[in-house]
Design a protein around this motif. Structure first.
Motif: not given
Lengths: 288, 288
Positions: B101-104, A133-138, A152-160, A186-190
């Protein structure tokens, strides 16, 4: 590739309107504000099997953001030239192009578009993905929901989150994201599908999330309900899979401490996808 | 300016880490994901009077996004060189730099930073600004709230609303934005203060909005409350002004059909600002 601006990326081509250029302008609105859209396409032996679906989504996004579109024939031809008969991934980024300081979108914008070719993604793990589970929300934003835009900063933070040396579950393959209201999105990229009480369900993407091209394919292939999904419903699901246009159907084996065994319906769906889109043949296991 | 990538912008300088470069890479994460921050600074006779406040905000944002920062001495020196003793506006954009490529976020990112010099903004209208309400709302996202990050599609959409040939109130100078929950937050490129029932109030920026450098100056100068502001409170306010670091204090004369006359406290505040930051002298009218 012609010399110059390709630092860090193997194969890249940049255009302004119809014209090939050497570089991105320092005042590009994609850079300034994320004022753009992108598509990530799986290639197969020099072809882009889902090109029509990707271009249709880009067109819908461009209408919503009032972005100018380049010529689709030119874009596809340049993408195929970059592919040069091979496999891999093509990324198409469309920005509103150069602009002055200030948010007002220029009325006569010439779009900047960037094509880049990338290696094949890692193979789908035969045992399925491990999720966290990510803590960063959408954030809830109906005006942008569904679009594959460049904010896409939300995805960048979540993936980080799970690159952090102190993070738990650092070996997770993907992270699930919830909306600001707590629904699973969703997932960060799916995108995400879950079998809950005998019905396949996937989160709606009208308030946040991306309307994935592979999600659309799955919705046409599977009798699934679209709506809100709670965390407890995912955790009580009998099967979960992710999907995206680059990696296809991704069975989920674990979410935190919850484990699932391989689901026959998901395996069957992988096989159907392999028939529809030949790049995904290798992802379909031989057993059922 | 050295030749090449400056299309559409008069004066620009691009750097990767310490090194000046000719152009933005096509795989820059600022372009891909809006993975960056920016500052817009008012210059005065070759100086940047609010440099410390801008750099402090950039530093706070970089910590929150885990962005690498360039050397502050180099950035300031290059900004002053671009300014060359003159007036105007300096924009500093900081991106996470090139990435795959990719959010990480890459662990060893070299930041890209772009300095550009722009003309002085239009003078503050002596009669005050005309405002309109925007329909585009600001999503609630505490993880990004307060930051001047590069995910600005909401502002782009909001600012585009009154360029639409069919829009009402096309001569408005600025538009007010509400959060997704209906609270008043800011203008598209300025913060907001309103005198409600004899008290100055400004919206909190912990759930959406930007913590403006001029807003901080006003908060230190004025005994103002920070909290949630409802639409009805703005419409019943006895005085309203906007502020930002480029144009200073902007009295508001009209919002839709609601009119305000010039408020003596706002005029006094403009004069105080002119003393604190000499670029804003011309904005302070001579009458009270």
């Amino acid at each position: 590739m012609r010399g110059g601006p390709s630092r860090g990326s193997a194969m890249i081509a940049i255009f302004q309107g119809r014209q090939r250029v050497d570089s991105i302008a320092g005042n590009d609105r994609g850079l300034a504000y994320g004022d753009g859209l992108f598509e990530t396409l799986r290639a197969h032996r020099g072809t882009l099997p889902w090109w029509p679906a990707h271009w249709a989504r880009l067109t819908r996004g461009a209408q919503r953001l009032r972005l100018p579109l380049p010529d689709p024939i030119q874009v596809r031809d340049e993408a195929l030239a970059l592919l040069d008969g091979g496999d891999g991934v093509i990324k198409l980024l469309l920005s509103r192009g150069s602009g002055g300081r200030g948010y007002a979108p220029p009325v006569d914008a010439t779009p900047t578009w960037v094509l880049s070719r990338h290696p094949l993604p890692p193979p789908v793990p035969a045992a399925g993905l491990a999720l966290r589970w990510c803590t960063t929300t959408l954030a809830i934003q109906p005006a942008l929901a569904g679009l594959k835009h460049c904010n896409r900063l939300e995805q960048v933070l979540a993936r980080g989150e799970w690159d952090d040396p102190l993070a738990l579950d650092r070996d997770a393959d993907e992270g699930l994201m919830r909306s600001g209201e707590g629904d699973v999105v969703c997932a960060t990229s799916a995108n995400l599908f879950a079998n809950v009480g005998g019905r396949w369900r996937t989160p709606a993407v009208d308030r946040c999330g991306v309307a994935g091209v592979c999600r659309d394919w799955v919705l046409a292939a599977l009798d699934a309900d679209v709506g809100r999904l709670a965390v407890v419903e995912i955790e009580s699901a009998t099967a979960v899979f992710l999907c995206n246009a680059v990696r296809g159907i991704l069975p989920v084996a674990r979410l935190g401490t919850r484990h699932w065994s391989m689901d026959p319906e998901v395996v069957a769906l992988q096989r159907r996808l392999a028939t529809a889109h030949p790049a995904f043949v290798s992802a379909a296991p031989l057993f059922t």
